[in-house]
Design a protein around this motif. Structure first.
Motif, mmCIF file in Angstrom:
data_model
loop_
_atom_site.group_PDB
_atom_site.id
_atom_site.type_symbol
_atom_site.label_atom_id
_atom_site.label_comp_id
_atom_site.label_asym_id
_atom_site.label_seq_id
_atom_site.Cartn_x
_atom_site.Cartn_y
_atom_site.Cartn_z
ATOM 1 N N HIS A 1 -25.409 -7.361 12.723
ATOM 2 C CA HIS A 1 -25.544 -6.367 13.725
ATOM 3 C C HIS A 1 -24.393 -5.013 13.205
ATOM 4 N N THR A 2 -23.959 -4.050 12.367
ATOM 5 C CA THR A 2 -24.066 -3.071 11.430
ATOM 6 C C THR A 2 -24.840 -2.407 11.599
ATOM 7 N N GLN A 3 -26.052 -3.266 10.598
ATOM 8 C CA GLN A 3 -27.416 -3.047 10.643
ATOM 9 C C GLN A 3 -28.602 -2.375 11.649
ATOM 10 N N THR A 4 -27.746 -3.772 13.103
ATOM 11 C CA THR A 4 -28.527 -3.356 14.321
ATOM 12 C C THR A 4 -28.371 -1.334 14.864
ATOM 13 N N LEU A 5 -26.559 -1.567 14.823
ATOM 14 C CA LEU A 5 -25.692 -0.282 15.539
ATOM 15 C C LEU A 5 -26.610 0.838 14.699
ATOM 16 N N LEU A 6 -26.393 0.692 13.379
ATOM 17 C CA LEU A 6 -26.592 1.592 12.695
ATOM 18 C C LEU A 6 -27.935 2.401 12.823
ATOM 19 N N LEU A 7 -29.426 1.500 12.944
ATOM 20 C CA LEU A 7 -30.075 1.668 13.314
ATOM 21 C C LEU A 7 -30.581 1.541 14.693
ATOM 22 N N PHE A 8 -29.634 1.743 15.251
ATOM 23 C CA PHE A 8 -30.195 1.882 17.120
ATOM 24 C C PHE A 8 -29.233 3.675 16.690
ATOM 25 N N SER B 1 -40.929 1.865 9.038
ATOM 26 C CA SER B 1 -39.199 1.653 9.067
ATOM 27 C C SER B 1 -38.806 0.947 9.229
ATOM 28 N N MET B 2 -38.323 0.927 10.595
ATOM 29 C CA MET B 2 -37.329 0.085 11.495
ATOM 30 C C MET B 2 -38.380 -0.761 11.849
ATOM 31 N N HIS B 3 -39.114 -1.322 11.622
ATOM 32 C CA HIS B 3 -40.079 -2.396 12.260
ATOM 33 C C HIS B 3 -40.526 -3.304 11.188
ATOM 34 N N HIS B 4 -40.354 -2.572 9.729
ATOM 35 C CA HIS B 4 -39.676 -3.647 8.218
ATOM 36 C C HIS B 4 -38.428 -3.746 8.612
ATOM 37 N N LEU B 5 -37.680 -3.376 9.060
ATOM 38 C CA LEU B 5 -36.181 -3.483 8.817
ATOM 39 C C LEU B 5 -35.463 -4.617 9.331
ATOM 40 N N VAL B 6 -36.932 -4.289 10.670
ATOM 41 C CA VAL B 6 -36.229 -5.751 11.881
ATOM 42 C C VAL B 6 -36.937 -6.743 11.119
ATOM 43 N N SER B 7 -38.001 -6.817 11.206
ATOM 44 C CA SER B 7 -38.160 -8.407 10.070
ATOM 45 C C SER B 7 -38.033 -8.726 9.315
ATOM 46 N N GLN B 8 -36.830 -8.001 8.046
ATOM 47 C CA GLN B 8 -35.720 -8.444 7.381
ATOM 48 C C GLN B 8 -34.241 -8.649 7.934
ATOM 49 N N TRP B 9 -34.133 -7.980 8.573
ATOM 50 C CA TRP B 9 -32.556 -8.176 9.650
ATOM 51 C C TRP B 9 -32.279 -9.619 10.335
ATOM 52 N N ILE B 10 -33.568 -9.235 11.563
ATOM 53 C CA ILE B 10 -33.374 -10.169 12.492
ATOM 54 C C ILE B 10 -33.330 -11.317 12.990
ATOM 55 N N PRO B 11 -32.959 -12.661 12.539
ATOM 56 C CA PRO B 11 -33.107 -13.982 13.157
ATOM 57 C C PRO B 11 -33.939 -13.898 14.109
ATOM 58 N N GLN B 12 -35.189 -15.025 14.251
ATOM 59 C CA GLN B 12 -35.869 -14.938 15.557
ATOM 60 C C GLN B 12 -35.047 -15.508 16.965
ATOM 61 N N GLU B 13 -33.861 -16.163 16.628
ATOM 62 C CA GLU B 13 -33.116 -16.742 18.130
ATOM 63 C C GLU B 13 -32.451 -15.023 18.516
ATOM 64 N N LYS C 1 -33.799 -11.861 17.816
ATOM 65 C CA LYS C 1 -34.918 -10.578 17.716
ATOM 66 C C LYS C 1 -35.640 -10.200 18.905
ATOM 67 N N GLY C 2 -35.022 -10.606 20.448
ATOM 68 C CA GLY C 2 -35.512 -10.020 21.144
ATOM 69 C C GLY C 2 -34.490 -9.284 21.552
ATOM 70 N N ARG C 3 -34.010 -9.677 21.472
ATOM 71 C CA ARG C 3 -31.694 -8.799 21.914
ATOM 72 C C ARG C 3 -31.799 -7.610 21.124
ATOM 73 N N LEU C 4 -31.471 -7.877 20.032
ATOM 74 C CA LEU C 4 -30.858 -7.373 18.998
ATOM 75 C C LEU C 4 -32.279 -6.442 18.509
ATOM 76 N N SER C 5 -33.976 -6.597 18.611
ATOM 77 C CA SER C 5 -34.433 -5.211 18.301
ATOM 78 C C SER C 5 -35.238 -4.801 19.493
ATOM 79 N N THR C 6 -34.784 -4.932 20.621
ATOM 80 C CA THR C 6 -34.676 -4.154 21.596
ATOM 81 C C THR C 6 -33.631 -3.365 21.919
#
Length: 491
Positions: free
Chosen positions: A19-26, A163-175, A177-182
């Protein structure tokens, strides 16, 4: 990479490092888009030759009488303005994309080899530093210096999406992915909206230079935070718990030490589902950039509605897109989690909302009577806002198909899509002979609606979210050894 482990995957409770990574990337996306469009707002005040500010000084930097004394005086004067004609302003605004297109494909390959953290940090740092030097460069070197810095901004921002796509593929669980990547990608739309709203107030209070300085300061603050808290993968993070690490690894099917494979460009070139997503991306950019670049002119010249001068109103479509992205992302996760639709059909559903919805709104816009001045504005807000469906549509297909090469896939797709972004306004210029003729504009909107429709139809027919066999290719040991040695030499 390995085979997914067949165990119950329990999501850790509370706030996690993901979640911290999501916030930073957002926030990173927000700042990247803010610095991408700050010139669009600042140039209005930079070239306002009718300012009533008594401190205003008009600058002709091509004059032989422009001396060092003039520069010293102008640095102290926040009311500096430039005598740039429309052609120069157009070149300045488009120059960002000259650099942006060039490094898309190399940016995807670099993200795969170096990791997303390094490249996104370089992008934000360089853009922040340019924000500090651009105002004085405009005074010293004129519009040509400005173009130089804008091209450099575009070159480094080419790293953002890969870069964002690579980080999303590394950090965001499949369950999730929709919410956090969005959340991450919606930061770009909020950045556009905030820049539109804030720029006018900042320029009025402190001068147009402050628009760039504000972006630069915020970018460097983010860089410091991301340097200490960010990580290119869960495995590389020193802050993540064992439970959260196991949760992410199990969800993404990562077991043991991760391998780095050479990008299988031949397999990618023959992958129809990938090219279906690329075509959808191109259709999305054609429609979106038609709306973003040409709608204010239509409002002003045909409907006599000065939308471009009202930053608050101009920001509403992007705020709508930002707000609508969250329920769409959450709904995507819910549909997949409860098995109401397959992952592939879920992507197709939301991509259809994101592309066919704007197509209908564009048609509605064309049919709106000029006497109802508010209806075109509503159609504009709907057409941009509902476009949020693309965040959980074609954009996630690149990760679904091949998470090992998601940055490369995104780089390739973004290259073609941004070539389309450059072409779309040029085609509009060829169609619209008279800016006050509504019928000419209707042709532009119908064309964009048609491209939205047929590119998404192609996406529906030929794409899939099934992971491709070439995501984990059988690599010859000698080739794998050379790839690993090359990667180590880079580091």
């Amino acid at each position: 990479m390995g085979v997914p482990v067949e165990v119950e995957n329990v999501r850790p409770k509370g706030w996690g490092v993901r979640h911290t990574q999501t916030l930073l990337l957002f926030i990173g996306m927000l700042l990247a888009f803010s610095m991408r469009v700050n010139m669009s707002m600042a140039i209005v005040d930079m070239t306002d030759m009718h300012s009533t500010n008594e401190n205003t000084t008009d600058v002709d930097t091509t004059s032989n009488n422009f001396t060092e004394t003039n520069i010293t005086h102008l640095e102290e004067n926040r009311g500096v303005h430039f005598d740039w004609d429309h052609q120069k302003k157009t070149v300045i605004l488009s120059s960002f994309f000259w650099g942006y297109v060039i490094l898309q494909i190399p940016g995807g390959e670099l993200a795969k080899r170096l990791g997303g953290k390094i490249l996104i940090t370089i992008s934000i740092v360089v853009n922040s530093l340019i924000s500090f030097v651009l105002p004085i460069s405009a005074v010293i070197g004129g519009w040509k210096f400005v173009i130089f810095w804008r091209v450099l901004q575009g070159l480094t921002q080419a790293f953002v999406y890969p870069s964002m796509h690579h980080l999303v593929s590394q950090w965001i669980p499949q369950e999730e992915k929709g919410r956090l990547s969005t959340i991450i990608y919606a930061g770009g739309q909020l950045g556009l909206a905030i820049q539109l709203i804030a720029s006018g107030f900042i320029a009025t209070a402190w001068g147009w230079q402050a628009i760039f300085y504000t972006n630069g300061i915020l970018g460097l603050i983010w860089t410091g935070a991301y340097f200490y808290l960010g990580s290119q993968s869960p495995e590389a993070s020193k802050l993540i718990s064992k439970e959260e690490l196991a949760y992410i690894q199990t969800s993404l099917g990562r077991v043991g030490k991760q391998k780095k494979y050479p990008t299988p460009y031949k397999k990618i070139a023959l992958c129809l589902p990938f090219w279906a997503a690329v075509i959808a991306h191109c259709g999305q950019n054609w429609g979106f950039f038609t709306l973003m670049t040409e709608m204010p002119s239509y409002m002003s010249d045909v409907l006599q509605f000065k939308l471009a001068k009202n930053g608050m109103l101009s920001s509403l479509p992007y705020l709508a897109m930002f707000l609508l992205s969250f329920p769409m992302g959450s709904m995507t996760d819910l549909i997949i989690r409860r098995n109401w639709l397959s992952v592939s059909n879920t992507r197709k559903l939301f991509n259809s909302i994101g592309l066919w919805g704007p197509a209908l709104a564009l048609i509605g816009l064309s049919l709106s009577p000029s006497s109802m001045y508010w209806l075109p504005v509503v159609m504009l807000i709907i057409s941009v806002g509902i476009n949020a469906g693309q965040f959980t549509g074609f954009m996630l297909v690149f990760i679904d198909l091949a998470p090992n090469f998601s940055s490369s896939l995104m780089g390739i797709s973004n290259f073609f899509a941004n070539v389309v972004s450059i072409i779309a306004p040029l085609v509009c210029g060829l169609i619209v002979k008279d800016k006050t003729n509504a019928q000419d504009w209707h042709k532009v909107f119908y064309l964009a609606a048609g491209i939205y429709f047929f590119t998404n139809l192609f996406f529906i027919l030929f794409t899939t979210s099934t992971r491709q066999a070439w995501n984990e290719p059988e690599v010859d040991p000698d080739i794998e050894k050379r790839t690993r040695q090359k990667s180590n030499s880079i580091h």
